[in-house]
Structure formats: structure tokens, C-alpha cells
Design a protein around this motif. Structure first.
Motif, PDB file in Angstrom:
ATOM      1  N   PRO A   1      -3.024   2.140  -6.498  1.00  0.00           N
ATOM      2  CA  PRO A   1      -3.213   1.278  -7.667  1.00  0.00           C
ATOM      3  C   PRO A   1      -3.154   2.015  -9.003  1.00  0.00           C
ATOM      4  O   PRO A   1      -2.613   1.492  -9.978  1.00  0.00           O
ATOM      5  CB  PRO A   1      -4.594   0.662  -7.439  1.00  0.00           C
ATOM      6  CG  PRO A   1      -4.786   0.683  -5.959  1.00  0.00           C
ATOM      7  CD  PRO A   1      -4.047   1.899  -5.463  1.00  0.00           C
TER       8      PRO A   1
ATOM      9  N   LEU B   1      -1.335  -8.273 -12.268  1.00  0.00           N
ATOM     10  CA  LEU B   1      -2.256  -7.417 -11.519  1.00  0.00           C
ATOM     11  C   LEU B   1      -3.386  -8.258 -10.926  1.00  0.00           C
ATOM     12  O   LEU B   1      -3.845  -8.006  -9.804  1.00  0.00           O
ATOM     13  CB  LEU B   1      -2.823  -6.373 -12.490  1.00  0.00           C
ATOM     14  CG  LEU B   1      -3.257  -5.035 -11.935  1.00  0.00           C
ATOM     15  CD1 LEU B   1      -2.198  -4.384 -11.076  1.00  0.00           C
ATOM     16  CD2 LEU B   1      -3.661  -4.128 -13.075  1.00  0.00           C
ATOM     17  N   ALA B   2      -3.817  -9.279 -11.659  1.00  0.00           N
ATOM     18  CA  ALA B   2      -4.881 -10.168 -11.144  1.00  0.00           C
ATOM     19  C   ALA B   2      -4.388 -10.898  -9.894  1.00  0.00           C
ATOM     20  O   ALA B   2      -5.154 -11.087  -8.942  1.00  0.00           O
ATOM     21  CB  ALA B   2      -5.296 -11.161 -12.227  1.00  0.00           C
ATOM     22  N   ASP B   3      -3.102 -11.291  -9.871  1.00  0.00           N
ATOM     23  CA  ASP B   3      -2.541 -11.926  -8.666  1.00  0.00           C
ATOM     24  C   ASP B   3      -2.616 -10.962  -7.481  1.00  0.00           C
ATOM     25  O   ASP B   3      -2.955 -11.349  -6.366  1.00  0.00           O
ATOM     26  CB  ASP B   3      -1.062 -12.305  -8.872  1.00  0.00           C
ATOM     27  CG  ASP B   3      -0.885 -13.433  -9.872  1.00  0.00           C
ATOM     28  OD1 ASP B   3      -1.845 -14.201 -10.084  1.00  0.00           O
ATOM     29  OD2 ASP B   3       0.225 -13.544 -10.431  1.00  0.00           O
ATOM     30  N   TRP B   4      -2.244  -9.693  -7.737  1.00  0.00           N
ATOM     31  CA  TRP B   4      -2.290  -8.702  -6.657  1.00  0.00           C
ATOM     32  C   TRP B   4      -3.727  -8.539  -6.153  1.00  0.00           C
ATOM     33  O   TRP B   4      -3.969  -8.473  -4.942  1.00  0.00           O
ATOM     34  CB  TRP B   4      -1.745  -7.346  -7.142  1.00  0.00           C
ATOM     35  CG  TRP B   4      -2.112  -6.255  -6.196  1.00  0.00           C
ATOM     36  CD1 TRP B   4      -1.594  -6.051  -4.947  1.00  0.00           C
ATOM     37  CD2 TRP B   4      -3.131  -5.266  -6.379  1.00  0.00           C
ATOM     38  NE1 TRP B   4      -2.233  -4.983  -4.351  1.00  0.00           N
ATOM     39  CE2 TRP B   4      -3.165  -4.486  -5.198  1.00  0.00           C
ATOM     40  CE3 TRP B   4      -3.997  -4.960  -7.430  1.00  0.00           C
ATOM     41  CZ2 TRP B   4      -4.046  -3.423  -5.045  1.00  0.00           C
ATOM     42  CZ3 TRP B   4      -4.875  -3.901  -7.277  1.00  0.00           C
ATOM     43  CH2 TRP B   4      -4.898  -3.142  -6.108  1.00  0.00           C
ATOM     44  N   GLN B   5      -4.688  -8.500  -7.105  1.00  0.00           N
ATOM     45  CA  GLN B   5      -6.098  -8.342  -6.695  1.00  0.00           C
ATOM     46  C   GLN B   5      -6.544  -9.516  -5.823  1.00  0.00           C
ATOM     47  O   GLN B   5      -7.238  -9.339  -4.833  1.00  0.00           O
ATOM     48  CB  GLN B   5      -7.002  -8.207  -7.929  1.00  0.00           C
ATOM     49  CG  GLN B   5      -6.910  -6.801  -8.515  1.00  0.00           C
ATOM     50  CD  GLN B   5      -7.354  -6.708  -9.959  1.00  0.00           C
ATOM     51  OE1 GLN B   5      -7.415  -7.714 -10.671  1.00  0.00           O
ATOM     52  NE2 GLN B   5      -7.645  -5.498 -10.403  1.00  0.00           N
ATOM     53  N   ARG B   6      -6.103 -10.724  -6.202  1.00  0.00           N
ATOM     54  CA  ARG B   6      -6.454 -11.916  -5.397  1.00  0.00           C
ATOM     55  C   ARG B   6      -5.859 -11.799  -3.987  1.00  0.00           C
ATOM     56  O   ARG B   6      -6.509 -12.091  -2.998  1.00  0.00           O
ATOM     57  CB  ARG B   6      -5.918 -13.186  -6.066  1.00  0.00           C
ATOM     58  CG  ARG B   6      -6.948 -13.878  -6.965  1.00  0.00           C
ATOM     59  CD  ARG B   6      -6.465 -15.261  -7.370  1.00  0.00           C
ATOM     60  NE  ARG B   6      -5.293 -15.214  -8.225  1.00  0.00           N
ATOM     61  CZ  ARG B   6      -5.327 -15.009  -9.533  1.00  0.00           C
ATOM     62  NH1 ARG B   6      -6.484 -14.843 -10.137  1.00  0.00           N
ATOM     63  NH2 ARG B   6      -4.226 -14.969 -10.249  1.00  0.00           N
TER      64      ARG B   6
ATOM     65  N   ALA C   1      -4.908  -9.003  -2.419  1.00  0.00           N
ATOM     66  CA  ALA C   1      -5.514  -7.896  -1.679  1.00  0.00           C
ATOM     67  C   ALA C   1      -6.875  -8.318  -1.123  1.00  0.00           C
ATOM     68  O   ALA C   1      -7.248  -7.939  -0.008  1.00  0.00           O
ATOM     69  CB  ALA C   1      -5.648  -6.672  -2.585  1.00  0.00           C
ATOM     70  N   ALA C   2      -7.600  -9.125  -1.891  1.00  0.00           N
ATOM     71  CA  ALA C   2      -8.943  -9.542  -1.452  1.00  0.00           C
ATOM     72  C   ALA C   2      -8.885 -10.690  -0.447  1.00  0.00           C
ATOM     73  O   ALA C   2      -9.749 -10.815   0.408  1.00  0.00           O
ATOM     74  CB  ALA C   2      -9.775  -9.961  -2.667  1.00  0.00           C
TER      75      ALA C   2
ATOM     76  N   ARG D   1       0.833  -1.220   0.000  1.00  0.00           N
ATOM     77  CA  ARG D   1       0.000   0.000   0.000  1.00  0.00           C
ATOM     78  C   ARG D   1       0.863   1.265   0.000  1.00  0.00           C
ATOM     79  O   ARG D   1       0.394   2.345   0.347  1.00  0.00           O
ATOM     80  CB  ARG D   1      -0.958   0.034   1.201  1.00  0.00           C
ATOM     81  CG  ARG D   1      -1.888  -1.180   1.290  1.00  0.00           C
ATOM     82  CD  ARG D   1      -3.013  -0.888   2.277  1.00  0.00           C
ATOM     83  NE  ARG D   1      -3.854  -2.017   2.528  1.00  0.00           N
ATOM     84  CZ  ARG D   1      -3.767  -2.794   3.629  1.00  0.00           C
ATOM     85  NH1 ARG D   1      -2.840  -2.566   4.534  1.00  0.00           N
ATOM     86  NH2 ARG D   1      -4.607  -3.795   3.806  1.00  0.00           N
TER      87      ARG D   1
END
Ligand SMILES: Cc1cc2nc3c(=O)[nH]c(=O)nc-3n(C[C@H](O)[C@H](O)[C@H](O)COP(=O)(O)OP(=O)(O)OC[C@H]3O[C@@H](n4cnc5c(N)ncnc54)[C@H](O)[C@@H]3O)c2cc1C
Length: 401
Positions: free
Chosen positions: A54, A128-133, A135-136, A50
Motif C-alpha cells: 500500500p 483508495l477508499a474503494d480499495w480499502q472497502r 480489502a476489508a 497484493r
């Protein structure tokens, strides 16, 4: 000429932009399996911690493809390249003909194939999809085990610790960055990691991951130790994205074999970036070293050569720059393991935690490690990249302080 480029990241975009200058009016199709490419992978760990918002991750605007007059094919993977028919096949069934093809499909994180890798809470970080996973799915508190103490593993461990998580770093070797650091530099890095509150376990690797109700609850190491944890993140290196070349002789497990022009065994097909297996600048042997500046440099040469420019790629020059909470370390060229028969000049300033080691071969600089004071890195990289002769091994003090 119809040009097709597989990949829209560091190598693919630099190649496409270079090619556009050589071929202002030719159709250039750029394919990415990601729906929105053109972001900085090196920033992903800063998104995770963080420290970076983003929206800062994007490298190009949404109108990039139109500006450069490229034809984008986004969100659809290539499943097969048919060199005989000069065609690229997409998952949806379409095929795109080409006269010249560049493969810049990058690489993806390796896994170990362990029991439990399919559990929720097991991650890698490449897209970026890995990061989203992450983060969630990451818990607010608890322990995360990071497997792998290379540059990306270290930055990821730091990011997770900054999120307030307890972090255990599992390293297969006897030290962090074991491929590139000598024991003195590694000891300073070890101390910095420990100061960050990260636990590090050496000579260790996971043998199984255990779950409860589909979520990770623990990981067992090779010595039988069980580490209770809420998440596991693998950072044990990458494998080239070359599955779509199955049945051709263009790639090995190390990547796509390229010559000094970055051409493959098929003269109509070139490769650049993390998927390629080019020559090393200093050893003259093929080497895999996966860094952003190398992908860009290869993209530039390959893009020009798609148009027949005949440029030569000088070769890979390994370089690593790592900053962990004010602790700086820069390495480049040959590491201590490759330096047999070379002269090494080292200087340790223990009170300040500074260390410098320079490796010379036949009067030329071929390797460097800077810890703490890294300001002169640019000069050393120039000396190394151009293989300029130096008058005998330079004592670090002549350039330092
Ligand atoms: C977390 C992290 C931190 C990093 N930090 C640094 C750093 O500090 N310094 C540094 O130098 N390097 C760093 N790297 C490495 C650097 O990001 C890579 O070396 C670089 O991204 C390689 O660029 P590339 O264009 O070869 O491949 P990639 O960036 O992997 O791009 C590959 C492209 O090909 C596309 N693609 C792949 N397969 C297919 C397919 N089948 N069909 C269609 N499209 C496909 C992808 O969608 C993508 O557009 C980091 C990497 C990560 C993951």
C-alpha cells in the motif's frame, strides 16, 4: 490573479505544477474531495492482488503542497461553480473566488441502477477508499462476478483471481476489450484469460443482484442464468464528475466541452483529464478516452493556458497497455471499428502467440495492436503521435523480428 484548481490527481497536479512555473507568486488553490490525494489509480488493482504494498501507491510526499506553495483544500467536495460570480462553492458552505479556474475533477465508475446494487458486497474500484472497502469486505474464498471486460475489468478480475477467489467475468460484447481489439487479438486475449482460470461469459449483462441478510448471494444475467456469488464488482466505464456545473452550459453527459486550448465556453474556465471532452488527435472529433497519460498531457497544456500561454493540445491519442501474468497487449490510435477506408496490415505468429496489426490512412500510421511482442510500441506511438508519413503501408516484418 487568483487561480483555483478542482482536482488533485493526474491532470490537476500537472496543471498546478506547470502554472506555478508561469506564475511563481500567484495564489493557487488546489481542491480535492479526497482527504489524501496524489496516488496512482493504475496501481489500485496491484494493491488488490497484493502484488504492490500500500505505501507504494503514493506519488507525492505529504509536504507536496507546501513545497509548491499551493493552498490545499482537502476532504471537501465542490458542490457548485458559479461562473457569473467567479466562485467555487464547497460542501461546508464556504466559497472561493477565482480569476481563472481549472476543472480536473476526473470521473467515477458507472453503475446500471439495478435492484440489489445497494447490497453489501457490491463494489467499484476507482479510489483508495474503494480499495480499502474491497480489502476489508472481500471473502477469503468464494465467487466474485466482475461486470465489464475493458482494461480495468480485466486487471481487476486478474487481481481477484490472484487473491484465490473464483472469478466470473461478464462481457456485454462478443469478446474482451471489444472497443479496441479485432477478432484475432481478442482470441489470443480470450485464451490468456481462460488460462488464468477466469470464466468469461459473452453477450451477457446483469439484470438483478440478490441478497441475503443484506449481503450479495447471487446475480441474474439477461438470459435468466443465476450465478451464485459472494461479491459483484462493476467495471463498465466511467461518468465525468461534473454535477457541480448543473445550470451552466459548460458540460454534457460526455464531459466538459473544451476547445484546442482546453478552454471551456467560459474563457475564465479550463478543463483537463477524465472530466473533459476534448478533440481526438486522429479523427478530429470530440472523444472520451480516459487514461492517465492523456490527463497529464492535458493538465500540462491547461496549466500553462490558465496563465495565458496560449498552448495548443494536439488531441487525444488512445493507448492501452495491459499485462496479465506475462501476456502483453498494447493498442493505440484507431481501433478496427473506426478503421473504415484504411489499410490494415496484420501478421499472426500462432505458435508463439504473437500478433501485430497496423492500420494506415493516407500513408500515415493511425492504429496499432501488438500482442505478445510489444517491444516496438514506442516507435509506432511516435509515428502515430507526430503523424509522420511512412512509405506505403509498412509490412510488420520490416520493423519486427
Ligand atoms: C483501477 C484503475 C486502473 C487504471 N489503470 C490505468 C492504466 O493502466 N493506464 C492508464 O493510462 N490509466 C489507467 N486508469 C485511468 C486513470 O487512472 C485516469 O485516467 C486518471 O486518474 C485521470 O486523472 P484525472 O486527474 O483526470 O482524474 P482523477 O484521477 O479521477 O482525479 C480527480 C480528482 O478530482 C477530485 N474531485 C472529484 N470530484 C470532486 C469534487 N466534486 N470536489 C472536489 N474534488 C473533486 C478527486 O478527489 C481527485 O483529486 C486506471 C483507473 C483505475 C480506476
Amino acid at each position: 490573479m487568483r487561480y483555483v484548481i478542482i482536482g488533485a490527481s493526474a491532470a490537476g497536479c500537472k496543471a498546478a505544477e506547470t502554472l506555478r512555473r508561469y506564475a511563481p507568486n500567484s495564489p493557487i488553490t488546489v481542491i480535492s474531495e479526497e482527504a489524501r490525494p496524489l496516488y496512482s489509480r493504475p496501481l489500485l488493482t496491484y494493491l488488490l492482488s497484493r502484488e504492490v504494498a500500500p505505501e507504494k501507491v503514493w506519488l507525492k510526499g505529504e509536504d507536496y503542497f507546501r513545497q509548491w506553495n499551493f493552498d490545499p483544500v482537502l476532504g471537501e467536495p465542490v458542490v457548485r461553480v458559479d461562473p457569473g460570480a467567479h466562485a467555487v462553492h464547497l460542501l461546508g458552505g464556504r466559497h472561493l473566488p477565482y480569476d481563472r479556474l481549472l476543472i480536473a475533477s476526473g470521473a467515477r465508475p458507472r453503475l446500471l441502477g439495478l435492484k440489489g446494487e445497494e447490497l453489501s458486497g457490491v463494489y467499484t474500484l476507482r479510489t483508495l477508499a474503494d480499495w480499502q472497502r474491497l480489502a476489508a469486505g472481500l471473502p477469503q474464498a468464494g465467487r466474485v462476478v466482475v461486470v465489464g471486460a475493458g482494461a480495468v475489468g480485466l486487471k481487476t478480475a486478474d487481481a481477484l483471481a490472484r487473491r484465490g477467489l473464483s472469478v466470473t467475468l461478464v462481457a456485454r460484447g462478443a469478446q474482451p476489450l471489444s472497443r479496441v481489439l479485432d477478432p484475432y487479438a481478442a482470441a489470443l486475449l480470450h485464451a490468456a484469460i481462460t488460462r488464468m482460470g477466469i470464466e468469461i461469459i459473452y453477450h451477457a449483462w446483469p439484470e438483478a443482484i440478490w441478497g441475503e441478510a443484506g449481503r450479495v448471494r447471487a446475480l441474474t444475467l439477461n438470459d435468466g442464468r443465476e450465478i451464485p456469488c459472494q461479491a459483484v464488482l462493476f467495471s463498465i466505464g466511467v461518468a465525468p464528475n461534473v454535477e457541480f456545473l448543473a445550470g451552466t452550459d459548460l458540460a454534457t453527459a460526455d464531459g466538459i466541452t473544451v476547445d484546442h486550448q482546453l478552454a471551456t465556453a467560459d474563457p475564465h474556465i479550463f478543463a483537463a483529464g477524465d472530466c473533459a471532452h476534448p478533440y481526438h488527435l486522429l479523427t478530429g472529433k470530440r472523444a472520451g478516452y480516459h487514461i492517465w497519460p492523456a490527463a497529464v498531457a492535458q493538465g500540462r497544456v491547461a496549466g500553462a493556458n490558465l496563465a495565458g500561454a496560449g498552448l495548443t493540445y494536439d488531441g487525444l491519442l488512445p493507448q492501452n497497455s495491459l499485462t496479465l501474468r506475462g501476456f502483453h497487449i498494447i493498442t493505440g490510435g484507431l481501433g478496427p471499428l473506426d478503421a473504415q477506408g484504411c489499410d490494415t496490415v496484420s501478421q499472426l505468429d500462432e505458435p508463439r502467440g504473437h500478433y501485430r496489426s497496423l492500420i494506415y490512412r493516407e500513408g500515415k500510421l493511425v492504429g496499432l495492436t501488438l500482442v505478445g511482442a510489444v517491444e516496438d510500441a514506442g516507435i509506432y506511438f511516435q509515428l502515430m503521435a507526430q503523424q509522420l508519413p511512412v512509405a506505403g503501408p509498412v509490412q510488420p516484418g520490416r520493423l519486427w523480428g
